[in-house]
Design an enzyme around this catalytic site. Structure first.
Site, short mmCIF file in Angstrom:
data_model
loop_
_atom_site.label_atom_id
_atom_site.label_comp_id
_atom_site.label_asym_id
_atom_site.label_seq_id
_atom_site.Cartn_x
_atom_site.Cartn_y
_atom_site.Cartn_z
N GLU A 63 -0.88 -9.18 -0.13
CA GLU A 63 -2.28 -9.45 0.22
C GLU A 63 -3.16 -9.54 -1.03
O GLU A 63 -4.06 -10.37 -1.12
CB GLU A 63 -2.82 -8.36 1.14
CG GLU A 63 -2.14 -8.33 2.48
CD GLU A 63 -2.76 -7.30 3.41
OE1 GLU A 63 -3.79 -7.61 4.01
OE2 GLU A 63 -2.20 -6.18 3.52
N GLU A 74 4.64 -5.33 7.08
CA GLU A 74 3.92 -4.25 7.76
C GLU A 74 4.46 -3.96 9.15
O GLU A 74 4.51 -2.80 9.58
CB GLU A 74 2.42 -4.59 7.84
CG GLU A 74 1.64 -4.33 6.56
CD GLU A 74 1.61 -5.54 5.62
OE1 GLU A 74 2.45 -6.45 5.77
OE2 GLU A 74 0.74 -5.56 4.72
N GLY A 124 0.46 -4.87 1.19
CA GLY A 124 -0.81 -4.93 0.46
C GLY A 124 -0.67 -5.61 -0.90
O GLY A 124 -1.64 -6.19 -1.40
N ALA A 161 0.87 -1.18 0.00
CA ALA A 161 0.00 0.00 0.00
C ALA A 161 0.91 1.23 0.00
O ALA A 161 2.06 1.16 0.43
CB ALA A 161 -0.90 -0.02 1.22
N1 CO8 Z 1 4.50 3.14 -1.02
C1 CO8 Z 1 4.87 4.30 -1.59
N2 CO8 Z 1 5.98 4.43 -2.34
C2 CO8 Z 1 6.76 3.34 -2.49
C3 CO8 Z 1 6.43 2.10 -1.92
C4 CO8 Z 1 5.23 2.02 -1.15
N3 CO8 Z 1 4.81 0.89 -0.60
N4 CO8 Z 1 7.39 1.22 -2.25
C5 CO8 Z 1 8.29 1.89 -3.00
N5 CO8 Z 1 7.91 3.16 -3.16
C6 CO8 Z 1 8.60 4.23 -3.89
C7 CO8 Z 1 9.81 4.71 -3.15
O1 CO8 Z 1 9.47 5.65 -2.16
C8 CO8 Z 1 10.63 5.29 -4.26
O2 CO8 Z 1 10.13 6.56 -4.58
P1 CO8 Z 1 11.14 7.77 -4.88
O3 CO8 Z 1 11.92 7.32 -6.10
O4 CO8 Z 1 10.23 8.92 -5.15
O5 CO8 Z 1 12.01 7.92 -3.69
C9 CO8 Z 1 10.32 4.37 -5.44
O6 CO8 Z 1 9.10 3.71 -5.11
C10 CO8 Z 1 11.37 3.30 -5.66
O7 CO8 Z 1 11.58 2.62 -4.45
P2 CO8 Z 1 13.03 2.45 -3.76
O8 CO8 Z 1 13.94 3.56 -4.15
O9 CO8 Z 1 12.81 2.21 -2.30
O10 CO8 Z 1 13.51 1.11 -4.49
P3 CO8 Z 1 14.53 0.03 -3.92
O11 CO8 Z 1 14.85 -0.87 -5.06
O12 CO8 Z 1 15.66 0.68 -3.19
O13 CO8 Z 1 13.67 -0.78 -2.83
C11 CO8 Z 1 11.72 -1.92 -2.00
C12 CO8 Z 1 12.56 -1.52 -3.24
C13 CO8 Z 1 12.54 -2.91 -1.13
C14 CO8 Z 1 10.45 -2.59 -2.49
C15 CO8 Z 1 11.42 -0.65 -1.17
O14 CO8 Z 1 10.86 0.32 -2.04
C16 CO8 Z 1 10.46 -0.88 -0.04
O15 CO8 Z 1 10.85 -1.40 0.99
N6 CO8 Z 1 9.20 -0.45 -0.23
C17 CO8 Z 1 8.19 -0.55 0.82
C18 CO8 Z 1 7.74 -1.98 0.99
C19 CO8 Z 1 6.73 -2.08 2.12
O16 CO8 Z 1 7.06 -1.89 3.28
N7 CO8 Z 1 5.48 -2.40 1.77
C20 CO8 Z 1 4.40 -2.53 2.74
C21 CO8 Z 1 3.68 -1.23 2.88
S1 CO8 Z 1 2.49 -1.28 4.20
C22 CO8 Z 1 1.15 -2.09 3.49
O17 CO8 Z 1 1.17 -2.51 2.39
C23 CO8 Z 1 -0.04 -2.21 4.39
C24 CO8 Z 1 -1.23 -2.76 3.65
C25 CO8 Z 1 -2.44 -2.60 4.53
C26 CO8 Z 1 -3.76 -2.75 3.79
C27 CO8 Z 1 -3.96 -1.78 2.70
C28 CO8 Z 1 -5.37 -1.85 2.16
C29 CO8 Z 1 -5.49 -1.42 0.76
#
Ligand code: CO8
Length: 278
Positions: free
Chosen positions: A132, A152, A129, A84
């Site tokens: 999920e 999460e 998400g 998400a």
């Molecule tokens: N949300 C928003 N932006 C994101 C997300 C995300 N989940 N994941 C990546 N991005 C963005 C980054 O902020 C980045 O943006 P910018 O270039 O503007 O800085 C761009 O995508 C590229 O990402 P990275 O530079 O971080 O890329 P890396 O290759 O270094 O890393 C990863 C890739 C490992 C996937 C890393 O981006 C990461 O850890 N992302 C977050 C993963 C995460 O924690 N996901 C869980 C989120 S919580 C959730 O999903 C709760 C769900 C609850 C229910 C929702 C109901 C609909």
């Protein structure tokens, strides 16, 4: 990002809201509809527009007679859905978080309610998400480069649209705890060993293999496929005795369909069946 609301189309068309249509793109390959989540700048993270777009397309596919299977995948090579949208969630109140999670639940409900199988083609990160969403699909195929997990707890929250519950029903309580409580991210092969994904392919083969599977499903009796999907879902929440009874009633109902007569006649005549879904 402001969500654009829209009514689910009822005519099987691709009609959907403008913002949502930009982030979820549908293309049909014969009987297989392919929904591609397209927010590459945020690794296809789920915001309200993506969730509305997915729900709209799923509702449209559900009533499109020619669609016999649906694939959900992510644009690009890096991500299926990296979770998400953390930027969109960061300032949410509990009430707003509940409403946001509900949009995810609406997508999962649309997948469960539609007669066609929905295949997740996990081409990269499927986290939070995104994982999920894959778990809500009927089956999960993955690229060898895919990474799956429910991280999460690393953000101070828990999965919000069914992830804990679907995972535990899928792989058991202890294995689900291993995933959810650690927040670890797993390779495609590890996810395969846990039973979270059903097959792993080389990245370039993933979508062709998913389409191939979708077309194979499309060649089967559509009412039988829909009934099988329904009884598997119902049976998962029933006692074995009740679930077997559910199956038995659905089996009997098949004999009231033209598809059953056609399928068995075709077998006996040594020719391919031509199903009408009636
Ligand atoms: N949300 C928003 N932006 C994101 C997300 C995300 N989940 N994941 C990546 N991005 C963005 C980054 O902020 C980045 O943006 P910018 O270039 O503007 O800085 C761009 O995508 C590229 O990402 P990275 O530079 O971080 O890329 P890396 O290759 O270094 O890393 C990863 C890739 C490992 C996937 C890393 O981006 C990461 O850890 N992302 C977050 C993963 C995460 O924690 N996901 C869980 C989120 S919580 C959730 O999903 C709760 C769900 C609850 C229910 C929702 C109901 C609909």
């Amino acid at each position: 990002m402001v969500a654009t609301t829209s009514l689910p189309p009822t005519d099987g068309s691709n009609a959907t809201s403008v913002a949502a249509a930009e982030v979820v793109v549908r293309r049909d390959d014969g009987p297989v509809a392919i929904l591609t989540i397209t927010r590459p700048a945020a690794l296809n993270a789920l915001n309200a527009d993506v969730l509305v777009g997915l729900a709209d397309h799923l509702h449209a596919c559900a009533v499109a007679a020619h669609v016999r299977a649906v694939i959900v995948t992510g644009a690009g090579e890096k991500a299926f859905v990296a979770g998400a949208d953390i930027a969109a969630m960061q300032a949410m109140s509990p009430v707003q978080a509940r409403a946001f999670a509900q949009k995810g639940c609406d997508v999962a409900a649309a997948i469960a309610a539609m007669p066609q199988p929905v295949i997740a083609a996990v081409n990269g990160f499927a986290l939070g998400g995104g994982c999920e969403l894959a778990l809500a699909c009927d089956m999960i195929l993955a690229s060898r480069k895919a990474k799956l997990g429910l991280p999460e707890v690393t953000l101070g929250v828990i999965p919000g649209f069914g992830g804990t519950q679907r995972l535990l029903r899928m792989i058991g309580v202890h294995a689900a705890r291993r995933w959810v409580l650690s927040g670890d991210v797993f390779s495609a092969d590890e996810a395969l060993r846990f039973g979270v994904v059903q097959e792993v392919f080389e990245p370039e083969d993933l979508l062709p293999k998913a389409i191939e599977l979708g077309k194979r499903i499309a060649s089967r009796g559509p009412l039988a496929v829909a009934a099988a999907k329904r009884v598997i879902a119902q049976g998962a929440d029933q006692s074995l005795a009740d679930a077997v009874d559910t199956e038995g009633r659905a089996f009997a109902d098949c004999f009231g369909t033209a598809d059953q007569k056609e399928g068995m006649a075709a077998f006996l005549a040594k020719r391919p069946a031509v199903y009408t879904g009636s």
